[in-house]
Write a protein that holds these residues in place. Structure first.
Motif, PDB file in Angstrom:
ATOM      1  N   GLU A  70       0.828  -1.207   0.000  1.00 49.78           N
ATOM      2  CA  GLU A  70       0.000   0.000   0.000  1.00 49.78           C
ATOM      3  C   GLU A  70       0.858   1.250   0.000  1.00 49.78           C
ATOM      4  OE1 GLU A  70      -2.685   1.715   3.403  1.00 49.78           O
ATOM      5  OE2 GLU A  70      -3.817   0.118   2.417  1.00 49.78           O
ATOM      6  N   GLY A  71       0.365   2.310  -0.651  1.00 49.86           N
ATOM      7  CA  GLY A  71       1.032   3.604  -0.648  1.00 49.86           C
ATOM      8  C   GLY A  71       0.049   4.699  -0.279  1.00 49.86           C
ATOM      9  N   ASN A  72       0.610   5.876   0.077  1.00 52.92           N
ATOM     10  CA  ASN A  72      -0.225   6.994   0.507  1.00 52.92           C
ATOM     11  C   ASN A  72       0.143   8.275  -0.231  1.00 52.92           C
ATOM     12  OD1 ASN A  72      -1.748   5.816   2.870  1.00 52.92           O
ATOM     13  ND2 ASN A  72       0.352   5.423   3.536  1.00 52.92           N
ATOM     14  N   TYR A  73      -0.846   9.006  -0.664  1.00 53.58           N
ATOM     15  CA  TYR A  73      -0.739  10.394  -1.122  1.00 53.58           C
ATOM     16  C   TYR A  73       0.055  10.577  -2.424  1.00 53.58           C
ATOM     17  CZ  TYR A  73      -2.620  11.276   3.519  1.00 53.58           C
ATOM     18  OH  TYR A  73      -3.401  11.271   4.617  1.00 53.58           O
ATOM     19  N   VAL A  74       1.334  10.213  -2.419  1.00 52.95           N
ATOM     20  CA  VAL A  74       2.169  10.463  -3.600  1.00 52.95           C
ATOM     21  C   VAL A  74       2.360   9.174  -4.382  1.00 52.95           C
ATOM     22  CG1 VAL A  74       4.442  11.141  -4.429  1.00 52.95           C
ATOM     23  CG2 VAL A  74       3.371  12.408  -2.578  1.00 52.95           C
ATOM     24  N   ALA A  75       1.937   9.203  -5.635  1.00 53.73           N
ATOM     25  CA  ALA A  75       2.139   8.065  -6.530  1.00 53.73           C
ATOM     26  C   ALA A  75       2.706   8.580  -7.836  1.00 53.73           C
ATOM     27  CB  ALA A  75       0.822   7.342  -6.770  1.00 53.73           C
ATOM     28  N   TYR A  76       3.333   7.687  -8.574  1.00 55.61           N
ATOM     29  CA  TYR A  76       3.775   7.993  -9.928  1.00 55.61           C
ATOM     30  C   TYR A  76       3.105   7.013 -10.875  1.00 55.61           C
ATOM     31  CZ  TYR A  76       7.240  11.457  -8.609  1.00 55.61           C
ATOM     32  OH  TYR A  76       7.845  12.604  -8.155  1.00 55.61           O
ATOM     33  N   ILE A  77       2.624   7.529 -11.997  1.00 57.34           N
ATOM     34  CA  ILE A  77       1.905   6.692 -12.937  1.00 57.34           C
ATOM     35  C   ILE A  77       2.592   6.686 -14.303  1.00 57.34           C
ATOM     36  CG2 ILE A  77      -0.339   7.004 -11.817  1.00 57.34           C
ATOM     37  CD1 ILE A  77      -1.031   9.041 -14.025  1.00 57.34           C
ATOM     38  N   CYS A  78       2.456   5.559 -14.974  1.00 58.72           N
ATOM     39  CA  CYS A  78       2.810   5.463 -16.391  1.00 58.72           C
ATOM     40  C   CYS A  78       1.504   5.144 -17.106  1.00 58.72           C
ATOM     41  CB  CYS A  78       3.853   4.369 -16.634  1.00 58.72           C
ATOM     42  SG  CYS A  78       4.184   4.111 -18.390  1.00 58.72           S
ATOM     43  N   SER A  79       0.921   6.142 -17.734  1.00 58.91           N
ATOM     44  CA  SER A  79      -0.383   5.961 -18.374  1.00 58.91           C
ATOM     45  C   SER A  79      -0.287   5.004 -19.566  1.00 58.91           C
ATOM     46  CB  SER A  79      -0.953   7.307 -18.825  1.00 58.91           C
ATOM     47  OG  SER A  79      -0.022   7.990 -19.650  1.00 58.91           O
ATOM     48  N   THR A  80       0.863   4.937 -20.206  1.00 57.68           N
ATOM     49  CA  THR A  80       1.040   4.031 -21.345  1.00 57.68           C
ATOM     50  C   THR A  80       0.935   2.577 -20.898  1.00 57.68           C
ATOM     51  OG1 THR A  80       2.562   5.643 -22.314  1.00 57.68           O
ATOM     52  CG2 THR A  80       2.538   3.438 -23.285  1.00 57.68           C
ATOM     53  N   CYS A  81       1.562   2.269 -19.761  1.00 52.52           N
ATOM     54  CA  CYS A  81       1.564   0.888 -19.251  1.00 52.52           C
ATOM     55  C   CYS A  81       0.456   0.636 -18.227  1.00 52.52           C
ATOM     56  CB  CYS A  81       2.915   0.571 -18.615  1.00 52.52           C
ATOM     57  SG  CYS A  81       4.308   0.725 -19.741  1.00 52.52           S
ATOM     58  N   SER A  82      -0.291   1.702 -17.858  1.00 51.57           N
ATOM     59  CA  SER A  82      -1.374   1.593 -16.860  1.00 51.57           C
ATOM     60  C   SER A  82      -0.870   1.021 -15.536  1.00 51.57           C
ATOM     61  CB  SER A  82      -2.517   0.727 -17.395  1.00 51.57           C
ATOM     62  OG  SER A  82      -3.093   1.317 -18.530  1.00 51.57           O
ATOM     63  N   ILE A  83       0.217   1.591 -15.025  1.00 51.90           N
ATOM     64  CA  ILE A  83       0.733   1.159 -13.727  1.00 51.90           C
ATOM     65  C   ILE A  83       0.885   2.360 -12.805  1.00 51.90           C
ATOM     66  CG2 ILE A  83       1.911  -0.916 -14.550  1.00 51.90           C
ATOM     67  CD1 ILE A  83       4.495   0.632 -14.620  1.00 51.90           C
ATOM     68  N   ILE A  84       0.772   2.106 -11.509  1.00 47.80           N
ATOM     69  CA  ILE A  84       0.928   3.127 -10.477  1.00 47.80           C
ATOM     70  C   ILE A  84       1.914   2.588  -9.439  1.00 47.80           C
ATOM     71  CG2 ILE A  84      -1.129   2.276  -9.253  1.00 47.80           C
ATOM     72  CD1 ILE A  84      -1.599   5.199  -8.353  1.00 47.80           C
ATOM     73  N   VAL A  85       2.892   3.411  -9.048  1.00 45.72           N
ATOM     74  CA  VAL A  85       3.972   2.901  -8.202  1.00 45.72           C
ATOM     75  C   VAL A  85       4.361   3.914  -7.126  1.00 45.72           C
ATOM     76  CG1 VAL A  85       4.950   1.442 -10.027  1.00 45.72           C
ATOM     77  CG2 VAL A  85       5.773   3.787  -9.749  1.00 45.72           C
ATOM     78  N   HIS A  86       5.007   3.388  -6.050  1.00 47.55           N
ATOM     79  CA  HIS A  86       5.683   4.254  -5.078  1.00 47.55           C
ATOM     80  C   HIS A  86       6.850   4.969  -5.756  1.00 47.55           C
ATOM     81  CE1 HIS A  86       4.372   0.979  -2.100  1.00 47.55           C
ATOM     82  NE2 HIS A  86       3.703   2.064  -1.752  1.00 47.55           N
ATOM     83  N   THR A  87       7.249   6.091  -5.195  1.00 48.33           N
ATOM     84  CA  THR A  87       8.421   6.797  -5.715  1.00 48.33           C
ATOM     85  C   THR A  87       9.653   5.904  -5.683  1.00 48.33           C
ATOM     86  OG1 THR A  87       7.507   8.840  -4.778  1.00 48.33           O
ATOM     87  CG2 THR A  87       9.797   8.902  -5.510  1.00 48.33           C
ATOM     88  N   LYS A  88       9.907   5.249  -4.547  1.00 50.26           N
ATOM     89  CA  LYS A  88      11.127   4.438  -4.415  1.00 50.26           C
ATOM     90  C   LYS A  88      11.107   3.216  -5.321  1.00 50.26           C
ATOM     91  CE  LYS A  88       9.404   1.888  -0.366  1.00 50.26           C
ATOM     92  NZ  LYS A  88       9.655   1.565   1.061  1.00 50.26           N
ATOM     93  N   CYS A  89       9.898   2.744  -5.697  1.00 47.65           N
ATOM     94  CA  CYS A  89       9.818   1.541  -6.521  1.00 47.65           C
ATOM     95  C   CYS A  89      10.152   1.818  -7.991  1.00 47.65           C
ATOM     96  CB  CYS A  89       8.430   0.909  -6.407  1.00 47.65           C
ATOM     97  SG  CYS A  89       8.158   0.107  -4.810  1.00 47.65           S
ATOM     98  N   ILE A  90      10.168   3.091  -8.372  1.00 49.17           N
ATOM     99  CA  ILE A  90      10.613   3.438  -9.729  1.00 49.17           C
ATOM    100  C   ILE A  90      12.050   2.976  -9.934  1.00 49.17           C
ATOM    101  CG2 ILE A  90      11.181   5.371 -11.271  1.00 49.17           C
ATOM    102  CD1 ILE A  90       8.867   6.906 -10.020  1.00 49.17           C
ATOM    103  N   PHE A  91      12.830   2.981  -8.863  1.00 53.38           N
ATOM    104  CA  PHE A  91      14.260   2.707  -8.959  1.00 53.38           C
ATOM    105  C   PHE A  91      14.620   1.280  -8.561  1.00 53.38           C
ATOM    106  CE2 PHE A  91      13.523   7.182  -7.962  1.00 53.38           C
ATOM    107  CZ  PHE A  91      14.118   7.785  -9.058  1.00 53.38           C
ATOM    108  N   LEU A  92      13.638   0.393  -8.496  1.00 58.08           N
ATOM    109  CA  LEU A  92      13.946  -1.005  -8.199  1.00 58.08           C
ATOM    110  C   LEU A  92      14.888  -1.573  -9.264  1.00 58.08           C
ATOM    111  CD1 LEU A  92      10.454  -2.471  -7.190  1.00 58.08           C
ATOM    112  CD2 LEU A  92      12.448  -2.221  -5.703  1.00 58.08           C
ATOM    113  N   PRO A  93      15.906  -2.333  -8.858  1.00 57.40           N
ATOM    114  CA  PRO A  93      16.802  -2.924  -9.859  1.00 57.40           C
ATOM    115  C   PRO A  93      16.045  -3.905 -10.749  1.00 57.40           C
ATOM    116  CG  PRO A  93      17.275  -3.797  -7.664  1.00 57.40           C
ATOM    117  CD  PRO A  93      16.313  -2.671  -7.472  1.00 57.40           C
TER     118      PRO A  93
END
Length: 528
Positions: free
Chosen positions: A313-336
Motif C-alpha cells: 500500500e502507498g499513501n498520497y504520492v504516486a507515480y503513474i505510467c499511463s502508457t503501461c497503466s501502472i501506479i507505483v511508489h516513488t522508491k519503486c521506480i528505482f527497483l533494480p
C-alpha cells in the motif's frame, strides 16, 4: 617595467600581456599555467600571476571571522597533509602556497581572494571574468555533474557563475545576506561563514564538510543554505484542512508519504498528527528511469493505493505510467531490473505482473506467503522461483544488482569443478562404503571405524566430540567425522553474497563470518 622581488633573488619584470615564453610556464605560487598579467624572471624561468604575487600575507576573511587566514609557502607538516591539502572552497587538491587557519581551513590563493571579494561584494575585482552570469539553459556533460562551491547542490539548479572562470557558484549564493534571523534559532542571529567546525545541519541533520553555512558558533547551531531558505509555513495538497508548520518532530510522527520516522524538522499539523519530511514535500513532477521505457508522472492521491511494482500500500504520492497503466511508489521506480539472490543460482528479474499461462499460484521462497501475480515480484520463470519484492530488497546482504547485458550468462555449476575432499579411495566394503581413504587434510591413510571411543576425542574438522562413524589415522592422533571427511572441497554457500565458489581449507585458525567465534579446523574460504 621592473618590479619588486616577491621572494625571488632577482627583480621581476611585469608582463601586461602573455609572452611566447610564458605560454607553457607555471606560476611558482599556485602551480597553474601563467596568464597575463604576470611577473617573471626570464633568466631563472620564474613566473607569478599578478594576483598570486600581490597576495597579502594575512586575510581577515568575512566568512571566517574567528582568525585571520595566513599565507604559507607549503601545507603544514603533518601526516594529514602528506599528500597536500584540500581547498575548503573548490574541494580540489593543492600542494604549494596555501592560506591556512588553525581551525583546519585551507584555501588556494585564488580561492581565498575570490571568495573574499564575493563576501565583501567587491564585484569590480571580478571584471576580468567574461560573461559572469550564465543561463541554466546552456548545458554540457561537465556542467551536469558540477556542484556549487557555496551550497554544494547541483550547479544547474539555478542561474550560476561562469564555469569557464574555474569557480562554480549560483548567482543566489553570491548574493546571500551575511546575517539572518531564523525561526529555528531565535536566541542569536545566524552568520554566513565557511563550515570550519564541520557542523551538521540542525534542520536536515545531514553533514556538509565544505561550503557556506549559516551558523551560530556559540550555540553550535548551523543550517545549510537551502535549509535556511525553507518556508516556515506551507499549504500542501496532501493536507488541505490546515497549513503545515516547519517544526522539530518532537512527537516522532511518521512521514505520511514515505512512512519512515525520524527525529528532525518536518512540516507538521500538530492538531491532526500529520507530518511530512522536508525532502518529501516537493517530489519531482516527472521521473525518467532507464529500466522503464516511459517517464513516470507525479499523481497526488487523496486515498491509499496498491503499488504495481511491489504490491504494498502507498499513501498520497504516486507515480503513474499511463502508457503501461501502472501506479507505483516513488522508491519503486528505482527497483533494480535484475538481481542475483543468494537463494537461487540464476539471476531473477523484476516483473509488474505474470500472465496466467506463466504462473497460476506460487509462494514466496522467503516468507512462504502467496505471491500475487497481478502485482510486482522477482522471479525466475525457468525454475518457477518467486519472491516478494520487499522480502528480498529489504535484505541488502542477500542480493546484488546484475547488469542487464550479463543476465544470460550461465552460472558455473558445481559439476564443472573438482569438489571431493577425499582424494583417493583405497578400499571399500561390501556395502560400497569407502573404508580406507586418502584425504586432502592429512598425509597418512585414514580408516573408517564405527567403534564407540571411550576416551574423549574430537574431530579435527569441526572440533566437536566423536560420537558417530569416523575416519582415523593409525599412525597419529587424527580423527574426522565421516560427514566432515565427505564435505565438498569446493562448493557454493547460499548465504554467501558474492556466490563465488568457496574452498575448504584445513589446519586454519579463523574468525567465523557468521558467529564471530575464533575457531580452528576446517573452514570455507572465499578468495574474493
Amino acid at each position: 617595467m621592473e618590479s619588486q622581488h616577491f621572494g625571488h633573488a632577482h627583480a621581476l619584470a611585469f608582463n601586461e600581456k602573455q609572452s611566447n615564453q610564458s605560454e607553457e610556464a607555471s606560476c611558482s605560487r599556485c602551480g597553474e599555467v601563467v596568464s597575463s598579467p604576470s611577473f617573471s624572471c626570464v633568466e631563472c624561468g620564474f613566473y607569478l600571476h599578478k594576483n598570486c604575487a600581490e597576495a597579502p600575507s594575512e586575510i581577515n576573511h568575512p566568512l571566517h571571522r574567528k582568525h585571520p587566514l595566513v599565507l604559507f609557502p607549503n601545507p603544514p607538516e603533518s601526516e594529514e597533509y602528506a599528500d597536500g591539502y584540500i581547498c575548503d572552497f573548490c574541494d580540489k587538491i593543492g600542494k604549494m602556497f596555501v592560506y591556512h587557519c588553525s581551525c583546519g581551513l585551507d584555501f588556494h590563493i585564488k580561492c581565498a581572494l575570490f571568495s573574499c571579494n564575493i563576501a565583501e561584494k567587491f564585484f569590480g575585482e571580478l571584471e576580468h571574468i567574461a560573461h559572469p552570469w550564465i543561463s541554466t539553459d546552456e548545458q554540457n556533460e561537465e556542467l551536469e555533474s558540477a556542484e556549487c562551491f557555496g551550497c554544494w547542490n547541483p550547479l544547474l539548479e539555478s542561474t550560476y557563475f561562469s564555469f569557464d572562470c574555474g569557480f562554480n557558484l549560483h548567482k543566489k549564493c553570491v548574493e546571500l545576506s551575511p546575517e539572518i534571523n531564523n525561526f529555528s534559532h531565535q536566541k542569536h542571529p545566524l552568520v554566513l561563514q565557511f563550515n570550519g567546525e564541520r557542523f551538521s545541519c540542525n534542520m536536515c541533520q545531514k553533514p556538509q564538510r565544505r561550503g557556506f553555512v549559516y551558523c551560530c558558533s556559540s550555540c553550535k547551531f548551523a543550517l545549510h543554505i537551502k535549509c535556511a531558505e525553507l518556508l516556515s509555513e506551507i499549504n500542501h495538497p496532501c493536507h488541505r484542512k490546515h497549513p503545515l508548520i516547519l517544526q522539530f518532530n518532537t512527537e516522532n510522527l511518521p512521514c505520511k508519504i514515505c512512512l519512515e520516522t525520524s527525529q528532525k524538522f518536518v512540516y507538521c499539523c500538530s492538531s491532526c498528527k500529520f507530518a511530512l519530511h522536508i525532502e518529501c514535500v516537493s517530489p519531482p513532477p516527472t521521473i525518467k528511469e532507464e529500466s522503464h521505457q516511459h517517464p513516470f508522472i507525479l499523481f497526488w492521491r487523496p486515498v491509499s493505493f496498491i503499488c504495481d511494482a511491489c504490491g504494498l500500500e502507498g499513501n498520497y504520492v504516486a507515480y503513474i505510467c499511463s502508457t503501461c497503466s501502472i501506479i507505483v511508489h516513488t522508491k519503486c521506480i528505482f527497483l533494480p531490473r535484475i538481481i542475483k539472490a543468494v537463494l537461487h543460482h540464476h539471476p531473477i528479474s523484476h516483473t509488474y505482473f505474470l500472465h496466467q499461462h506463466e504462473c497460476k499460484s506460487w509462494d514466496c521462497r522467503i516468507c512462504h506467503d502467496n505471491v500475487n501475480t497481478e502485482h510486482g515480484s522477482y522471479c525466475c520463470l525457468d525454475c518457477k522461483f518467486f519472491v516478494h519484492v520487499n522480502c528480498i530488497i529489504k535484505r541488502e546482504r542477500w542480493y546484488y544488482i546484475v547488469e542487464t547485458e550479463k543476465k544470460d550468462e550461465k552460472p558455473l555449476l558445481l559439476t564443472d569443478i573438482a569438489v571431493d575432499s577425499i582424494t583417493c579411495v583405497i578400499e571399500r566394503n561390501e556395502a560400497g562404503e569407502a573404508t580406507k581413504v586418502k584425504h586432502f587434510s592429512h598425509d597418512h591413510d585414514l580408516v573408517l571405524s564405527k567403534i564407540i571411543i571411550e576416551d574423549y576425542k574430537c574431530c579435527d574438522g569441526c572440533m566437536l566430540s566423536i560420537s558417530t562413524s569416523f575416519y582415523s589415522c593409525s599412525q597419529c592422533d587424527f580423527f574426522l567425522h565421516k560427514t566432515c571427511a565427505e564435505l565438498p572441497r569446493k562448493t557454493r554457500l547460499w548465504y554467501h553474497l558474492c556466490q563465488n565458489v568457496v574452498t575448504l581449507i584445513a589446519n586454519n585458525v579463523y574468525e567465523c563470518e557468521i558467529c564471530a567465534y575464533v575457531r580452528s579446523g576446517f573452514s570455507y574460504n572465499c578468495e574474493k
